[in-house]
Design a protein around this motif. Structure first.
Motif, PDB file in Angstrom:
ATOM      1  N   ALA A  81       0.835  -1.211   0.000  1.00  0.00           N
ATOM      2  CA  ALA A  81       0.000   0.000   0.000  1.00  0.00           C
ATOM      3  C   ALA A  81       0.862   1.252   0.000  1.00  0.00           C
ATOM      4  CB  ALA A  81      -0.933  -0.010   1.217  1.00  0.00           C
ATOM      5  N   ALA A  82       1.985   1.237   0.753  1.00  0.00           N
ATOM      6  CA  ALA A  82       2.872   2.400   0.788  1.00  0.00           C
ATOM      7  C   ALA A  82       3.488   2.656  -0.585  1.00  0.00           C
ATOM      8  CB  ALA A  82       3.963   2.186   1.831  1.00  0.00           C
ATOM      9  N   ALA A  83       3.902   1.573  -1.263  1.00  0.00           N
ATOM     10  CA  ALA A  83       4.470   1.743  -2.606  1.00  0.00           C
ATOM     11  C   ALA A  83       3.439   2.292  -3.579  1.00  0.00           C
ATOM     12  CB  ALA A  83       5.012   0.402  -3.106  1.00  0.00           C
ATOM     13  N   PHE A  84       2.205   1.792  -3.486  1.00  0.00           N
ATOM     14  CA  PHE A  84       1.142   2.280  -4.373  1.00  0.00           C
ATOM     15  C   PHE A  84       0.859   3.759  -4.128  1.00  0.00           C
ATOM     16  CE2 PHE A  84      -3.411   3.231  -4.761  1.00  0.00           C
ATOM     17  CZ  PHE A  84      -3.588   3.042  -6.118  1.00  0.00           C
ATOM     18  N   LEU A  85       0.755   4.157  -2.850  1.00  0.00           N
ATOM     19  CA  LEU A  85       0.459   5.556  -2.528  1.00  0.00           C
ATOM     20  C   LEU A  85       1.625   6.467  -2.910  1.00  0.00           C
ATOM     21  CD1 LEU A  85      -1.278   5.115   0.936  1.00  0.00           C
ATOM     22  CD2 LEU A  85      -2.357   5.723  -1.227  1.00  0.00           C
ATOM     23  N   ALA A  86       2.852   5.972  -2.742  1.00  0.00           N
ATOM     24  CA  ALA A  86       4.007   6.794  -3.135  1.00  0.00           C
ATOM     25  C   ALA A  86       4.008   7.037  -4.635  1.00  0.00           C
ATOM     26  CB  ALA A  86       5.299   6.106  -2.698  1.00  0.00           C
ATOM     27  N   ARG A  87       3.687   5.994  -5.398  1.00  0.00           N
ATOM     28  CA  ARG A  87       3.636   6.151  -6.847  1.00  0.00           C
ATOM     29  C   ARG A  87       2.508   7.097  -7.255  1.00  0.00           C
ATOM     30  NH1 ARG A  87       5.825   7.404 -11.253  1.00  0.00           N
ATOM     31  NH2 ARG A  87       4.775   6.638 -13.122  1.00  0.00           N
ATOM     32  N   ARG A  88       1.373   6.959  -6.605  1.00  0.00           N
ATOM     33  CA  ARG A  88       0.263   7.855  -6.930  1.00  0.00           C
ATOM     34  C   ARG A  88       0.600   9.297  -6.569  1.00  0.00           C
ATOM     35  NH1 ARG A  88      -5.537   7.298  -4.038  1.00  0.00           N
ATOM     36  NH2 ARG A  88      -4.325   8.243  -2.354  1.00  0.00           N
ATOM     37  N   GLY A  89       1.255   9.496  -5.408  1.00  0.00           N
ATOM     38  CA  GLY A  89       1.664  10.849  -5.043  1.00  0.00           C
ATOM     39  C   GLY A  89       2.641  11.437  -6.034  1.00  0.00           C
ATOM     40  N   GLN A  90       3.541  10.594  -6.552  1.00  0.00           N
ATOM     41  CA  GLN A  90       4.483  11.066  -7.562  1.00  0.00           C
ATOM     42  C   GLN A  90       3.761  11.505  -8.824  1.00  0.00           C
ATOM     43  OE1 GLN A  90       7.615  11.672  -7.256  1.00  0.00           O
ATOM     44  NE2 GLN A  90       7.998  12.204  -9.405  1.00  0.00           N
ATOM     45  N   ARG A  91       2.754  10.722  -9.225  1.00  0.00           N
ATOM     46  CA  ARG A  91       1.985  11.120 -10.412  1.00  0.00           C
ATOM     47  C   ARG A  91       1.245  12.425 -10.183  1.00  0.00           C
ATOM     48  NH1 ARG A  91       0.669   5.459 -10.753  1.00  0.00           N
ATOM     49  NH2 ARG A  91      -1.336   5.908  -9.770  1.00  0.00           N
ATOM     50  N   VAL A  92       0.728  12.615  -8.968  1.00  0.00           N
ATOM     51  CA  VAL A  92       0.026  13.866  -8.654  1.00  0.00           C
ATOM     52  C   VAL A  92       0.977  15.047  -8.753  1.00  0.00           C
ATOM     53  CG1 VAL A  92      -1.119  15.142  -6.811  1.00  0.00           C
ATOM     54  CG2 VAL A  92      -1.747  12.769  -7.240  1.00  0.00           C
ATOM     55  N   ARG A  93       2.194  14.876  -8.217  1.00  0.00           N
ATOM     56  CA  ARG A  93       3.153  15.979  -8.270  1.00  0.00           C
ATOM     57  C   ARG A  93       3.607  16.255  -9.700  1.00  0.00           C
ATOM     58  NH1 ARG A  93       4.559  13.382  -3.498  1.00  0.00           N
ATOM     59  NH2 ARG A  93       6.106  12.063  -4.528  1.00  0.00           N
ATOM     60  N   GLU A  94       3.801  15.185 -10.487  1.00  0.00           N
ATOM     61  CA  GLU A  94       4.174  15.386 -11.885  1.00  0.00           C
ATOM     62  C   GLU A  94       3.068  16.109 -12.644  1.00  0.00           C
ATOM     63  OE1 GLU A  94       5.005  11.503 -13.293  1.00  0.00           O
ATOM     64  OE2 GLU A  94       6.992  11.371 -12.353  1.00  0.00           O
ATOM     65  N   ARG A  95       1.831  15.734 -12.370  1.00  0.00           N
ATOM     66  CA  ARG A  95       0.704  16.409 -13.013  1.00  0.00           C
ATOM     67  C   ARG A  95       0.632  17.875 -12.597  1.00  0.00           C
ATOM     68  NH1 ARG A  95      -2.238  17.129 -17.387  1.00  0.00           N
ATOM     69  NH2 ARG A  95      -4.388  17.714 -16.949  1.00  0.00           N
ATOM     70  N   ALA A  96       0.905  18.134 -11.303  1.00  0.00           N
ATOM     71  CA  ALA A  96       0.881  19.515 -10.825  1.00  0.00           C
ATOM     72  C   ALA A  96       1.963  20.346 -11.507  1.00  0.00           C
ATOM     73  CB  ALA A  96       1.065  19.542  -9.306  1.00  0.00           C
ATOM     74  N   LEU A  97       3.150  19.759 -11.682  1.00  0.00           N
ATOM     75  CA  LEU A  97       4.221  20.474 -12.368  1.00  0.00           C
ATOM     76  C   LEU A  97       3.867  20.724 -13.830  1.00  0.00           C
ATOM     77  CD1 LEU A  97       7.371  18.676 -10.896  1.00  0.00           C
ATOM     78  CD2 LEU A  97       6.581  20.998 -10.420  1.00  0.00           C
TER      79      LEU A  97
END
Length: 422
Positions: free
Chosen positions: A190-206
């Motif tokens: 679950a931590a790996a999944f959430l970390a990956r999703r958070g990374q996608r959110v930050r990339e989208r924000a950038l």
């Protein structure tokens, strides 16, 4: 303490109806722990082999205060985790330890720990501000797998309570190790999944930030072109009006009318350009001045007495809107530069289709001061031309100054057919 309470109250209010889901989840976890404890306490009666080899007399089937307190502690920790996830995690493990010490089911303890751990991962997000963004534009950064291990260590003392009073330490160690494995694996996943999703959110924000920056640059170029050209024309017309006010009132009146018309059109174009900030769906996304506007621009300049000639102009139906807009901006900025830096010199403009390109050339006979340093106007023109796959060159010499742009009639994919590039 006083500084933290307003923030806690604000977080509590922000979650709203989610409290109902938290209560339902807490009740479900408590129910599972309670049913599992009964099954462990009476394996022969329940027809389940969930006990740890410790049979209890009938009198011990009454609810122990320790079990009640442990189950209630875990339930409260599930709800508390909404606003204080780390506190909820620690409190929940205390309840799990008490539950195991009272003879509770290891399976139910693992289920409760997984629920508490997932909530710790999901709710213990740290606000992160992306580089260059506003302080309020923040995004969640969940616990990464590498940061999860310190919290998982707390499972060891909680699960070791499983063997208290059994007299079988090796069995207790094996059971504890098994419980740790079955708890750690899903939490790490679950931590790996959430970390990956958070990374996608930050990339989208950038990515969105880059788009917003490009849009701000486009608006700045539009405002620069509109205001710069209009003010130059107004200054020119007002100078003519002042010069002939006493000798030629008719010409002075024409100049004042031109000033009025120029300022009116400039205000309308600025209003349209800034319309992208309105929430109304009726507001256009961008102004779309085209080839027809070039003719009107030349007529306005010519009415002030400047010799400006438009020698050729193609059929607007043959040129895409985005190419027309860039051509208009090139002519507008070039004429504005001529009015500023070569006042009184004749200006010639031509726009002609050659093959699959629209070629635009604006020239004046004023000798430029060398070397040429590109300001915001020339830089903006070059960026516009490059955005649609075109090229722009500048020819500066003793005979005059000329700007030449070659614009493809088939712009690259992704170029929005509006009044500017994005």
């Amino acid at each position: 303490m006083t500084t933290g309470m307003p923030a806690l109250t604000e977080r509590t209010r922000a979650h709203g109806w989610r409290w109902l889901l938290d209560v339902a989840l807490a009740v479900a976890v408590g129910w599972v722990m309670s049913i599992a404890w009964v099954a462990v306490a009476t394996p022969d009666r329940m027809g389940m082999g969930m006990g740890r080899g410790r049979m209890r007399p009938e009198v011990e089937l009454t609810w122990s205060p320790i079990v009640q307190l442990a189950v209630a502690t875990v339930a409260v920790a599930v709800v508390l985790g909404r606003v204080l996830p780390r506190t909820g995690w620690v409190l929940g493990l205390v309840g799990v330890a008490g539950y195991l010490a009272a003879g509770g089911s290891p399976v139910a303890a693992v289920v409760a720990a997984i629920v508490l751990g997932v909530r710790l991962l999901v709710l213990s997000s740290v606000p992160v501000t992306t580089p260059g963004s506003a302080e309020s534009d923040r995004h969640p950064s969940h616990l990464a797998p590498a940061r999860l291990w310190p919290w998982l260590v707390a499972l060891v003392p909680a699960y070791l309570a499983n063997g208290l009073g059994d007299g079988h330490p090796w069995v207790s160690v094996f059971t504890t190790a098994t419980m740790l494995v079955w708890t750690t694996l899903p939490l790490v996943a679950a931590a790996a999944f959430l970390a990956r999703r958070g990374q996608r959110v930050r990339e989208r924000a950038l990515e969105l930030e880059g788009v917003a920056r490009a849009e701000r640059l486009r608006l700045a170029r539009d405002i620069h072109d509109v205001v710069g050209h209009s003010l130059s024309l107004i200054s020119l017309q007002s100078g003519v009006a002042l010069r002939v006010l006493d000798t030629d009132p008719t010409q002075a009146r024409r100049s004042l009318e031109a000033i009025r018309q120029t300022s009116k059109e400039a205000l309308a174009e600025v209003r349209t350009t800034l319309g992208v900030f309105r929430e109304s769906d009726e507001a256009p996304l961008a102004p779309t001045p085209g080839l027809v506007a070039i003719e009107r621009l030349v007529q306005q300049v010519a009415s002030s007495g400047v010799s400006v000639t438009l020698t050729e102009l193609p059929d607007p139906a043959e040129v895409p809107a985005v190419v027309q807009s860039v051509a208009h901006r090139v002519v507008q900025e070039s004429v504005t530069n001529a009015l500023r830096h070569a006042p009184g010199s004749p200006i010639t403009a031509v726009a002609v289709v050659v093959g699959r390109d629209l070629r635009v050339r604006v020239a004046d006979s004023g000798a430029p001061s060398l070397p040429i340093r590109e300001g915001n106007g020339l830089t903006g023109m070059r960026e516009r031309v490059r955005a649609i796959g075109g090229t722009m060159t500048i020819d500066a010499g003793p005979t005059g100054f000329a700007v030449m742009a070659t614009l493809p009639l088939e712009p690259p994919l992704g170029v929005v057919p509006t009044g500017a590039d994005t």
